[in-house]
Enzyme design. Structure first.
Site, short mmCIF file in Angstrom:
data_model
loop_
_atom_site.label_atom_id
_atom_site.label_comp_id
_atom_site.label_asym_id
_atom_site.label_seq_id
_atom_site.Cartn_x
_atom_site.Cartn_y
_atom_site.Cartn_z
N GLY A 58 25.67 22.40 -17.05
CA GLY A 58 26.39 23.67 -15.84
C GLY A 58 28.08 24.23 -16.33
O GLY A 58 28.44 22.93 -16.92
N CYS A 85 23.11 16.07 -16.00
CA CYS A 85 24.52 16.75 -16.35
C CYS A 85 25.58 16.89 -15.32
O CYS A 85 25.92 16.27 -14.04
CB CYS A 85 25.05 17.33 -17.44
SG CYS A 85 26.64 17.71 -18.40
N TYR A 86 25.78 18.38 -14.92
CA TYR A 86 26.34 18.56 -13.72
C TYR A 86 25.44 18.58 -12.83
O TYR A 86 25.78 18.22 -11.75
CB TYR A 86 27.32 20.55 -13.54
CG TYR A 86 27.50 20.77 -12.46
CD1 TYR A 86 28.90 20.53 -12.91
CD2 TYR A 86 26.85 21.27 -11.21
CE1 TYR A 86 29.68 21.16 -10.83
CE2 TYR A 86 27.23 21.44 -9.34
CZ TYR A 86 29.29 22.02 -10.37
OH TYR A 86 29.10 22.19 -9.15
N HIS A 172 22.06 15.16 -22.00
CA HIS A 172 21.31 16.04 -21.53
C HIS A 172 19.18 15.68 -22.23
O HIS A 172 19.49 15.97 -24.00
CB HIS A 172 21.68 17.30 -22.74
CG HIS A 172 22.84 17.67 -21.66
ND1 HIS A 172 22.27 18.89 -20.62
CD2 HIS A 172 23.65 17.52 -22.32
CE1 HIS A 172 24.05 19.45 -20.69
NE2 HIS A 172 24.39 18.90 -20.98
N GLU A 174 16.86 16.52 -22.21
CA GLU A 174 16.22 18.17 -23.12
C GLU A 174 16.31 18.63 -24.86
O GLU A 174 15.59 19.49 -25.12
CB GLU A 174 16.02 19.38 -22.29
CG GLU A 174 17.57 20.02 -22.02
CD GLU A 174 18.44 19.12 -21.04
OE1 GLU A 174 19.65 19.72 -21.28
OE2 GLU A 174 19.09 18.19 -20.79
N GLY A 228 2.43 42.28 -35.54
CA GLY A 228 2.73 40.72 -35.15
C GLY A 228 2.54 40.02 -34.26
O GLY A 228 1.18 40.26 -33.86
N ASP A 230 3.06 38.24 -30.96
CA ASP A 230 2.67 38.67 -29.51
C ASP A 230 1.71 39.47 -29.37
O ASP A 230 0.87 39.37 -28.46
CB ASP A 230 3.85 38.81 -29.05
CG ASP A 230 5.53 37.75 -29.16
OD1 ASP A 230 4.57 36.55 -29.64
OD2 ASP A 230 6.04 38.36 -28.77
N SER A 231 1.79 40.72 -29.77
CA SER A 231 0.85 41.37 -29.90
C SER A 231 -0.76 41.12 -30.67
O SER A 231 -1.27 41.51 -29.69
CB SER A 231 1.06 43.27 -29.94
OG SER A 231 1.04 42.89 -31.68
N SER A 232 -0.54 40.53 -31.61
CA SER A 232 -1.57 40.10 -32.04
C SER A 232 -2.49 38.81 -30.76
O SER A 232 -3.95 39.37 -30.42
CB SER A 232 -1.74 39.33 -32.79
OG SER A 232 -1.41 39.80 -34.15
N LYS A 372 7.91 31.18 -27.42
CA LYS A 372 7.27 31.82 -28.53
C LYS A 372 6.43 30.31 -29.44
O LYS A 372 5.25 31.02 -29.95
CB LYS A 372 8.45 32.41 -29.36
CG LYS A 372 7.63 32.75 -31.10
CD LYS A 372 6.79 33.91 -31.30
CE LYS A 372 7.66 34.86 -31.12
NZ LYS A 372 6.89 36.71 -31.50
#
Length: 516
Positions: A58, A85-86, A172, A174, A228, A230-232, A372
């Site tokens: 943060g 970190c923070y 970090h 990640e 697209g 996502d909808s597919s 995604k």
């Protein structure tokens, strides 16, 4: 069936730009996680029943008079805690240690060396490259912790509690720049917290199918199919769960890519045998958008008209009570701030912030908690073609938010031709699969040019290409100059109405991936 949400971690967000990335990395190793704000009600933390808690980084300093702190209950639940970190700094501060401003701030690569053995670093080399991003640093651990790693500028780069399973790292793990960050998170999740790797595409599908069947019952569902990614994937998932109870409504808005309407119908109706209704609504969308140039208003207008059309189509189905959408986690984050409400609203997505309050249909959003790349993995697991699943993202409002300002059919026709050339050349050169997303933007300004001996005064388009893993941050793609030049020549020579092509070199942040 095993509950895929049972073995889970909780991430408390202190406002780091990397918090979402921590969640992605945890899920990548097969463990479900959620993000809560550091100041969430204690009851929510307790009821979540996490097997471990991660305190994010943060921008704050623990030495400020009103510094933010981890809830004391975090250290009283009897579960392991990892401070990043923070998150490490507030842990030290709350246990009586000392944090001070560093004379030499560390931003970027650093080398750490392990000073003692620790389960957190099991199987990890003693010396490793990590990614630092901090101004303050821990200078005194107090009586409860011991040093387990150090860097040149941070003598306490990692620590462990002497009696409790509490750990902290100043860097970090990640980010991909930290060489063994994945292994560290695996050690924390599996060896320290005792989690099982249940979060994977097959399990996600099984869980989603069961939930959909339970939620929908005998009702019918309408899905707004855009073609697209996502909808597919939602279409394939719903079809697997409820079969003929699903009706896909494909709205041809006039804001689609070149020949996309026919391609969508062929893919789903003919090849996948999904029930698809095609609604030709081009004139309605252009009429609605004709007098609006504000990006937020355009998104909301498009969202409202989409829902109007869905309501019209649903009235023809006797049991239609649900509207399915391809909403994914980044949509929710950008429309509502962060998952914790600590980030600013960037833009309203047409299927999140743009929906009217008086909807007749209830929402069902099977992908709402997925990123995604998780959506794509689920799509492959469902048997969708690779090229469909790994097609570059296309916004729900379509070209409506790739035409800056007022939207006209003339602009859309010009843009889709230019974009088709761009995609063709990226495919031919092999760059389509090297970049995460590429598209063309229509700029409502004209530029003087020369065609032969004649003066040309036509529109400008911008080419955009980015590289990203999670679509939360992105860098502009360094396409070869020769390729950009070739694409520009083709567009100017072949598309009537364009006199100039520019290339966007803005990252995210400070920009967004889409222009509007």
């Amino acid at each position: 069936m095993k509950d895929i949400h049972q073995h889970k971690l909780l991430i408390l967000d202190f406002g780091s730009q990397y918090t979402q990335l921590i969640a992605r990395r945890v899920r990548e190793i097969g463990v479900y996680c959620e993000i809560y704000s550091y100041d969430v009600a204690i009851e929510h933390i307790k009821s979540f029943a996490a097997k471990g808690i991660i305190l994010s980084g943060g921008p704050e300093s623990v030495n400020e008079s009103e510094c933010v702190r981890a809830p004391e209950c975090v250290f009283e639940l009897g579960v392991p805690v990892l401070g990043i970190c923070y998150g490490m700094q507030t842990m030290v501060h709350q246990f009586g240690g000392k944090v001070a401003s560093s004379d030499k701030r560390e931003f970027g690569y650093a080398k750490i060396e392990l000073k003692t053995t620790s389960v957190l670093y099991n199987g990890i080399p003693d010396v490793q490259d990590v990614w630092m991003s901090h101004g303050d640093k821990v200078v005194e651990l107090g009586e409860h912790f011991e040093v387990i790693a150090a860097s040149e500028n941070a003598p306490i780069a990692a620590m462990a509690h002497k009696c409790q399973p509490f750990f902290g790292v100043q860097y970090h793990p990640e980010v991909t720049h930290s060489a063994y960050g994945k292994e560290l998170l695996e050690n924390f999740a599996f060896k320290i917290c005792g989690c099982e790797a249940r979060w994977n595409p097959a399990s996600i599908i099984e869980d989603a199918v069961n939930k959909i069947r339970k939620q929908v019952g005998e009702d019918e569902v309408i899905l707004g199919l855009s073609g697209g990614v996502d909808s597919s994937v939602v279409a394939a998932l719903l079809h697997k769960a409820i079969g003929d109870q699903l009706t896909c409504v494909f709205v041809d808005t006039g804001l689609l890519r070149l020949h996309e309407g026919d391609q969508v119908m062929q893919t789903f109706a003919e090849n996948m045998h999904v029930k698809v209704i095609r609604v030709n609504a081009e004139s309605r969308f252009f009429e609605k958008l004709n007098s609006n140039s504000d990006p937020e208003q355009k998104r909301k207008l498009i969202g409202t008209l989409f829902v109007d059309i869905f309501n019209e189509e649903s009235s023809k189905l006797k049991r239609a009570k649900w509207l399915a959408q391809g909403t994914i986690y980044p949509d929710v984050i950008e429309s509502a701030g962060s998952a914790t409400g600590k980030a600013h609203v960037i833009k309203s997505h047409h299927n999140v912030g743009g929906l009217p309050e008086d909807m007749k249909l209830a929402l069902i959003e099977p992908l709402r908690e997925l990123f995604k790349d998780e959506v794509r993995k689920v799509g492959i697991e469902l048997g969708l073609p690779y090229r469909m699943v790994y097609r570059h993202p296309f916004p729900g409002p379509g070209l409506g938010v790739r035409i800056l300002g007022q939207v006209k059919k003339e602009y859309a026709d010009i843009l889709r031709q230019a974009d088709a050339i761009y995609m063709q050349e990226l495919e031919k050169s092999g760059w389509y699969d090297k970049v995460s997303q590429a598209f063309t933007v229509f700029l409502p300004v004209k530029s003087v040019g020369v065609m032969g001996d004649q003066r040309k005064y036509d529109y400008v388009v911008a080419l955009r290409a980015v590289e990203t893993i999670d679509f939360m941050t992105a860098r502009w793609a360094h396409l070869p100059y020769e390729l950009i030049g070739h694409i520009s020549n083709r567009i100017v020579n072949e598309v009537k109405g364009i006199s100039r092509v520019v290339y966007d070199v803005t990252g995210k942040p400070p920009g967004t991936i889409e222009w509007e």
